[in-house]
Design a protein around this motif. Structure first.
Motif, PDB file in Angstrom:
ATOM      1  N   LYS A  27       0.849  -1.180   0.000  1.00  0.00           N
ATOM      2  CA  LYS A  27       0.000   0.000   0.000  1.00  0.00           C
ATOM      3  C   LYS A  27       0.895   1.244   0.000  1.00  0.00           C
ATOM      4  N   PRO A  28       0.403   2.375  -0.499  1.00  0.00           N
ATOM      5  CA  PRO A  28       1.238   3.593  -0.508  1.00  0.00           C
ATOM      6  C   PRO A  28       1.780   3.959   0.864  1.00  0.00           C
ATOM      7  N   GLU A  29       0.971   3.790   1.909  1.00  0.00           N
ATOM      8  CA  GLU A  29       1.424   4.152   3.254  1.00  0.00           C
ATOM      9  C   GLU A  29       2.467   3.189   3.819  1.00  0.00           C
ATOM     10  N   GLU A  30       2.710   2.085   3.125  1.00  0.00           N
ATOM     11  CA  GLU A  30       3.703   1.108   3.594  1.00  0.00           C
ATOM     12  C   GLU A  30       5.085   1.374   3.018  1.00  0.00           C
ATOM     13  N   THR A  31       5.214   2.403   2.206  1.00  0.00           N
ATOM     14  CA  THR A  31       6.493   2.763   1.597  1.00  0.00           C
ATOM     15  C   THR A  31       6.863   4.182   1.996  1.00  0.00           C
ATOM     16  N   ASP A  32       7.974   4.329   2.720  1.00  0.00           N
ATOM     17  CA  ASP A  32       8.391   5.630   3.251  1.00  0.00           C
ATOM     18  C   ASP A  32       9.736   6.022   2.651  1.00  0.00           C
ATOM     19  N   PHE A  33       9.748   7.089   1.842  1.00  0.00           N
ATOM     20  CA  PHE A  33      10.989   7.600   1.269  1.00  0.00           C
ATOM     21  C   PHE A  33      11.627   8.545   2.280  1.00  0.00           C
ATOM     22  N   ILE A  34      12.774   8.176   2.829  1.00  0.00           N
ATOM     23  CA  ILE A  34      13.418   8.976   3.874  1.00  0.00           C
ATOM     24  C   ILE A  34      13.983  10.248   3.243  1.00  0.00           C
ATOM     25  N   PRO A  35      13.548  11.444   3.703  1.00  0.00           N
ATOM     26  CA  PRO A  35      14.006  12.705   3.091  1.00  0.00           C
ATOM     27  C   PRO A  35      15.524  12.839   3.121  1.00  0.00           C
ATOM     28  N   GLY A  36      16.075  13.360   2.032  1.00  0.00           N
ATOM     29  CA  GLY A  36      17.498  13.647   1.972  1.00  0.00           C
ATOM     30  C   GLY A  36      18.372  12.427   2.071  1.00  0.00           C
ATOM     31  N   SER A  37      17.910  11.299   1.540  1.00  0.00           N
ATOM     32  CA  SER A  37      18.684  10.057   1.641  1.00  0.00           C
ATOM     33  C   SER A  37      18.375   9.160   0.457  1.00  0.00           C
ATOM     34  N   PRO A  38      19.183   8.095   0.268  1.00  0.00           N
ATOM     35  CA  PRO A  38      18.902   7.114  -0.782  1.00  0.00           C
ATOM     36  C   PRO A  38      18.067   5.945  -0.277  1.00  0.00           C
ATOM     37  N   TYR A  39      17.362   6.127   0.853  1.00  0.00           N
ATOM     38  CA  TYR A  39      16.716   5.002   1.517  1.00  0.00           C
ATOM     39  C   TYR A  39      15.193   5.011   1.410  1.00  0.00           C
ATOM     40  N   ILE A  40      14.651   3.803   1.294  1.00  0.00           N
ATOM     41  CA  ILE A  40      13.218   3.567   1.377  1.00  0.00           C
ATOM     42  C   ILE A  40      13.000   2.579   2.513  1.00  0.00           C
ATOM     43  N   VAL A  41      12.105   2.919   3.435  1.00  0.00           N
ATOM     44  CA  VAL A  41      11.725   1.987   4.495  1.00  0.00           C
ATOM     45  C   VAL A  41      10.374   1.385   4.122  1.00  0.00           C
TER      46      VAL A  41
END
Length: 636
Positions: free
Chosen positions: A81-95
């Motif tokens: 779901k969209p809410e299950e993917t978090d793009f961490i600001p200012g980083s190359p990371y996705i949680v």
């Protein structure tokens, strides 16, 4: 965050423009790359690294337009779901998150993963490390660490039931250390050790906020201290890391309690301090603690007003240093720390300045129009631009430098720039471009600006050829005397067909907003320093350098890549990327800013195209069908 969103407004405005003629256009309808993802595409997100992350029915796919194959495919958790993917600001990371996050016993399994989309690696997967339940999962920057709390199914039967914290190095994907929050197998009344907020990672310790209190551990996992301060949501430390401030939202969510703790866990204030509303800005200053909190208004005739509260506390005692807090009568939209005090602007209109000891520094609060789009340093003073007026004021007294404010009809966007060659400010509003002498404030009309489709100009810049001005479907270039070099307009293909353009300029703003956004989320913001500095007007070029320097200060190959990316020249420096209706269908064109000529056009063969444009790198990503992505190189 409201402040930075406005500060960088000029950076993120996108011009969708088109040339009248395509005679010299180079058709480039064949994509540079084609990616068959094998599953239905649900959503596309363009990252600050220029990698397109696509959510499909199977999971996530990362596309780097310079490579023929996806840089990563993550299908471990299935459809997200969209809410299950978090793009961490200012980083190359996705949680990536899946499952509930609260409680302990009897819950279904929860999963977390961290993806480095630049390198295309899954650098943490809770399944791989036998985490059965994850309660918190926080990326810590610039330390480049990951702090995880939950239940790990490793060890004996007691250890498999005891809440645990682990710290991973995101650069190496290896575990640094881990520890239990409670003694495994402890006999007695069950205690809730749930993690209530974001941990604070310091040079020599890690502080975990839990339902039992704050727990401090060394970087090897050894016990340091514990307090009974419960329910803390986020924390900030001073530069010495000897003084720590914890923020606890009250149970009704209407107030915030502030605690001060020493590096040894001792409570440094006799009592905590309560402020109305939710804290949105906090600055540790030599003069004290500056706090901004937003209070939501009540209902009914006697309901409280929606407004921000500004307070200055003594760092030593926590006592309120001001006899009378400044009136805001609205939400604080801009908040800046100056040498002699605090400067702030209100969203509903108004600018004021107060000394650190609570005395007004302006002779009277400055009245302005609503929606302060710009507050910036100039050699003449503070320039402000709202949706209704503009002026320069003396930063010491608040007196207007221009005899009276420049007024215009209320506008959703106002384009402006500084013409250094002629020492004047240029402001586009009310269908014309006004020139304001930087020293005298004398106003003259430079040219008319009658854009088609009743568009307001949203971008202006000074170029060698003159003044460049643009909106969604209009583009014009003026000589410095106001005579028109060219004007182009192409009818929009219909608002419903507009794709989402997210470019590298947006990414710069996102990078700069990291601290503010992190504070809102309760992240480890102390390491980034203050973000409440008043910028100089038209210093747009410095933002990319600021982003590059920030990335360069974090260890890791992906951050090196991001730093190099923002040291490069943006693809939009000399061109605009534009969606319009071409002869053969809706498409994107690349338009030269100096000539107005179209250098390239790409027909998308779709009445309602879904696409993303990396304006910094110069690439177009287009959803060709429900399973395929095309990538086009716009630089050639």
């Amino acid at each position: 965050m409201k402040t930075l969103l406005i500060q960088f407004k000029s950076l993120v405005l996108v011009a969708l423009l088109v040339s009248v003629t395509f005679a010299n256009a180079q058709k480039a309808e064949a994509p540079s790359q084609s990616y068959d993802l094998g599953a239905k595409i649900n959503e596309m997100t363009l990252t600050i690294g220029g990698v397109l992350v696509v959510a499909t029915n199977d999971g996530l796919v990362g596309i780097k337009p310079t490579e023929s194959q996806p840089v990563f495919t993550f299908n471990n958790f299935g459809k997200l779901k969209p809410e299950e993917t978090d793009f961490i600001p200012g980083s190359p990371y996705i949680v990536v998150s899946q499952g509930a996050t609260s409680g302990f016993a009897g819950l279904s399994k929860t999963k977390r993963a961290v993806i480095d989309y630049v390198q295309g690696k899954v650098i943490f997967n809770s399944d791989d490390d036998s985490w059965n339940q994850i309660y918190t999962c926080n990326v810590m920057l610039p330390q480049n660490k990951l702090v995880v709390s939950g239940i790990q199914k490793i060890g004996d039967k007691f250890e498999k039931m005891t809440p645990k914290v682990a710290v991973y190095d995101l650069n190496t994907s290896k575990l640094d250390y881990s520890f239990f929050l409670d003694k495994p197998g402890r006999v007695g009344i069950a205690k809730d050790f749930s993690v209530t907020g974001t941990p604070l990672l310091l040079k020599n310790s890690l502080i975990i906020p839990t339902a039992q209190g704050l727990i401090a551990k060394s970087h090897s996992g050894e016990d340091l201290w514990q307090t009974k301060i419960k329910g803390v949501n986020w924390m900030v430390a001073d530069e010495t890391e000897k003084e720590i401030y914890g923020f606890e939202t009250t149970t009704n969510g209407k107030n915030t309690r502030i605690h001060k703790i020493g590096s040894n866990g001792a409570e440094l204030w006799e009592d905590d301090r309560k402020v109305k509303g939710i804290v949105t800005n906090f600055e540790i200053l030599p003069q004290g603690l500056a706090v901004v909190s937003d209070v939501a208004g009540g209902t009914g005739a006697l309901g409280a007003k929606s407004e921000s509260k500004i307070t200055m506390f003594s760092a030593a005692t926590g006592e309120d240093l001001w006899d009378k807090a400044p009136k805001t009568k609205g939400y604080v939209q801009h908040f800046y720390i100056m040498e002699d005090g605090i400067l702030f602007g209100i969203e509903s209109g108004g600018i004021n300045k107060i000394s650190f000891d609570g005395k007004p520094l302006f002779k009277k609060p400055l009245k302005t129009g609503e929606n302060i789009m710009v507050m910036a340093h100039t050699p003449q003073g503070l320039l402000y631009i709202t949706g209704e007026d503009a002026n320069i004021v003396n930063l010491e007294t608040g007196e207007e430098v221009w005899g009276k404010p420049l007024k215009y009809k209320r506008a959703a966007s106002v384009a402006s720039t500084f013409d250094a060659k002629n020492d004047r400010y240029l402001i586009a509003a009310d269908g014309k471009i006004m020139a304001v002498d930087a020293n005298s404030g004398e106003v003259s009309d430079l040219a008319k600006c009658d854009f088609e489709e009743k568009e307001d100009p949203n971008h202006m810049e000074i170029r060698d050829t003159g003044v460049f001005l643009s909106s969604s479907q209009n583009m014009t270039s003026l000589a410095f005397d106001g005579n028109e070099n060219y004007h182009t307009y192409h009818k929009s293909p219909g608002r419903s067909t507009f794709g989402k353009i997210v470019g590298g300029i947006t990414a710069v703003a996102s990078t700069a907003m990291t601290v503010s956004m992190s504070m809102k989320a309760g992240a480890n913001r102390s390491a980034f320093g203050s973000v409440n500095d008043l910028d100089s007007y038209n210093d747009y070029g410095k933002e990319a350098k600021r982003a590059a320097d920030m990335f360069a200060g974090i260890a890791g190959a992906s951050f090196d890549y991001l730093s190099t990316r923002f040291k490069s020249t943006a693809a939009t420096e000399n061109a605009q990327f534009i969606l319009t209706k071409l002869d053969n269908g809706v498409g994107l064109v690349k338009v030269n800013k100096d000539t107005g000529n179209t250098d390239k056009e790409i027909v998308l063969n779709d009445k309602k195209p879904e696409y993303e444009v990396d304006e910094f790198g110069g690439f177009l990503f287009y959803k060709a069908n429900d399973k395929t992505i095309y990538a086009y190189n716009l630089n050639n």
